[in-house]
Design an enzyme around this catalytic site. Structure first.
Site, PDB file in Angstrom:
ATOM      1  N   ARG A  28       0.830  -1.218   0.000  1.00 33.83           N
ATOM      2  CA  ARG A  28       0.000   0.000   0.000  1.00 33.83           C
ATOM      3  C   ARG A  28       0.868   1.274   0.000  1.00 33.83           C
ATOM      4  O   ARG A  28       0.595   2.212  -0.746  1.00 33.83           O
ATOM      5  CB  ARG A  28      -0.921  -0.011   1.226  1.00 33.83           C
ATOM      6  N   ILE A 130      10.133 -15.055  14.594  1.00 37.01           N
ATOM      7  CA  ILE A 130       9.701 -15.092  15.999  1.00 37.01           C
ATOM      8  C   ILE A 130      10.895 -15.086  16.951  1.00 37.01           C
ATOM      9  O   ILE A 130      10.746 -14.848  18.137  1.00 37.01           O
ATOM     10  CB  ILE A 130       8.814 -16.328  16.301  1.00 37.01           C
ATOM     11  N   ASP A 131      12.106 -15.351  16.424  1.00 39.65           N
ATOM     12  CA  ASP A 131      13.275 -15.561  17.295  1.00 39.65           C
ATOM     13  C   ASP A 131      13.806 -14.269  17.934  1.00 39.65           C
ATOM     14  O   ASP A 131      14.528 -14.328  18.927  1.00 39.65           O
ATOM     15  CB  ASP A 131      14.429 -16.211  16.512  1.00 39.65           C
ATOM     16  N   ARG A 166       3.781 -31.607  39.601  1.00 39.58           N
ATOM     17  CA  ARG A 166       4.843 -32.090  38.702  1.00 39.58           C
ATOM     18  C   ARG A 166       5.793 -30.959  38.303  1.00 39.58           C
ATOM     19  O   ARG A 166       5.420 -29.787  38.331  1.00 39.58           O
ATOM     20  CB  ARG A 166       4.214 -32.621  37.406  1.00 39.58           C
ATOM     21  N   SER A 219       5.313 -27.994  42.595  1.00 42.64           N
ATOM     22  CA  SER A 219       5.288 -28.087  41.138  1.00 42.64           C
ATOM     23  C   SER A 219       6.077 -26.905  40.602  1.00 42.64           C
ATOM     24  O   SER A 219       6.189 -25.883  41.277  1.00 42.64           O
ATOM     25  CB  SER A 219       3.855 -28.017  40.614  1.00 42.64           C
TER      26      SER A 219
END
Ligand code: F6P
Length: 325
Positions: A28, A130-131, A166, A219
């Site tokens: 554009r 994304i890094d 966990r 956890s």
């Protein structure tokens, strides 16, 4: 060098949310400023094979909110060789393309630099990955969306980690860089992050296990940057052997981190960078990446932006350590 009339645009390497917003912005802003815009499909592969289409403003309608890239993308081996780049140059000549905007990560901009130098061609880069590993910009296009996606996933993992008491090792992408892992660990209230910039050795892992778990927590979540040798599986196996009392699970988030509708921040970043790319071409700039620093567009020479030593803010490590007690 003659006047620029036609600009080619392509996306290359791993896709990133916001690439479509960048394609829209370049198209554009280009048309607004009197240029012809040609979309090149499938990255450098498409440039070598002449997969090119003239874009109108309508071609980029309704895409700002879409993840992925309408131009498709590829990782090209052939473009890494001079013969491949020569074919790409021939396409440009045939199509009348006299400047190129490349949206991609480290590898893509390395290719752009080689092409620009070999063929004395005007190329502008936009950081699409994304890094967040490109030098000279606070953020890359796609990084913010990916962090938000990871955060949502880890929030869900937290529910089940708590219920079962966990330890979860959650592996995130980032290639050689720990930006996604470290910042997501802070955003998710994780107990630790294991990143390439601050490798946790055997003793640190043991120390963390005693400090983080034994005291008050039953956890916990550890975010691990991907790595061929010591990713989440590696640490989970070690904890199973060295701390057999704990119930350990691994979650590798994989490519879901790359998909989805871009965040507002990524859409705005991509839009500003796209307009910045056309501005750069208008001003006759060559072979720079459009970065964004201190709330302003920055022009970063290719040789700078692909450096592998983008400074990592070590204060983020302190923030996580102090908050995860
Ligand atoms: O560079 C983006 C990225 O998603 C990295 O984080 C990851 O290591 C890589 O691409 C995965 O690439 P592919 O999709 O080709 O498997």
């Amino acid at each position: 060098m003659g006047k620029i009339k036609t600009i080619g645009i392509l996306t290359s390497g791993g896709d990133a949310p916001g690439m479509n917003a960048a394609i829209r912005a370049v198209t554009r802003a280009g048309i607004y400023n009197g240029y012809t815009i040609k979309g090149v499909y499938r990255g450098y592969e498409g440039l070598m094979r002449d997969e090119v289409k003239t874009f109108t403003t309508e071609d980029v309608s309704g895409i700002i909110m879409r993840g992925g890239t309408i131009l498709k993308t590829a990782r090209s081996q052939d473009f890494m060789k001079p013969e491949g780049r020569k074919r790409a140059y021939e396409t440009c000549m045939r199509e009348g393309i006299d400047a190129l905007v490349v949206i991609g990560g480290n590898g893509s901009l390395t290719g752009a630099q080689a092409f620009a130098e070999e063929h004395d061609f005007q190329v502008i880069g936009l950081p699409g990955t994304i890094d967040n590993d490109l030098y000279g910009t606070d953020a890359t296009i796609g990084y913010d969306t990916s962090m938000n996606t990871i955060m949502e996933c880890v929030d869900r993992i937290r529910d089940t980690a708590n219920s079962h008491e966990r330890i979860f090792f959650v592996e995130v992408m980032g290639r050689e860089a720990g930006y996604l892992a470290q910042n997501c660990a802070i955003a998710c209230g994780a107990e630790a992050a294991i990143i390439p910039e601050d490798m946790t050795d055997a003793d640190q892992l043991a120390e963390f296990m005693h400090r983080g778990i034994r005291k008050s927590k039953k956890s916990c979540i550890v975010i691990v940057s991907e790595s061929p040798k010591c990713g989440a599986m590696y640490y989970a196996e070690r904890v199973k052997k060295e701390f057999p009392g704990f119930d350990v699970r691994v979650s590798i988030l994989g490519h879901l981190q790359r998909g989805g509708s871009p965040s507002a921040r990524d859409r705005i970043l991509a839009s500003c960078m796209g307009v910045g790319a056309i501005d750069a071409i208008k001003q006759g700039m060559r072979n720079v990446m459009i970065g964004y620093r201190y709330n302003d567009v920055a022009y970063v020479p290719f040789s700078e932006c692909i450096r592998t030593d983008k400074p990592f803010d070590k204060r983020l490590i302190t923030v996580l350590n102090e908050l995860s007690i």
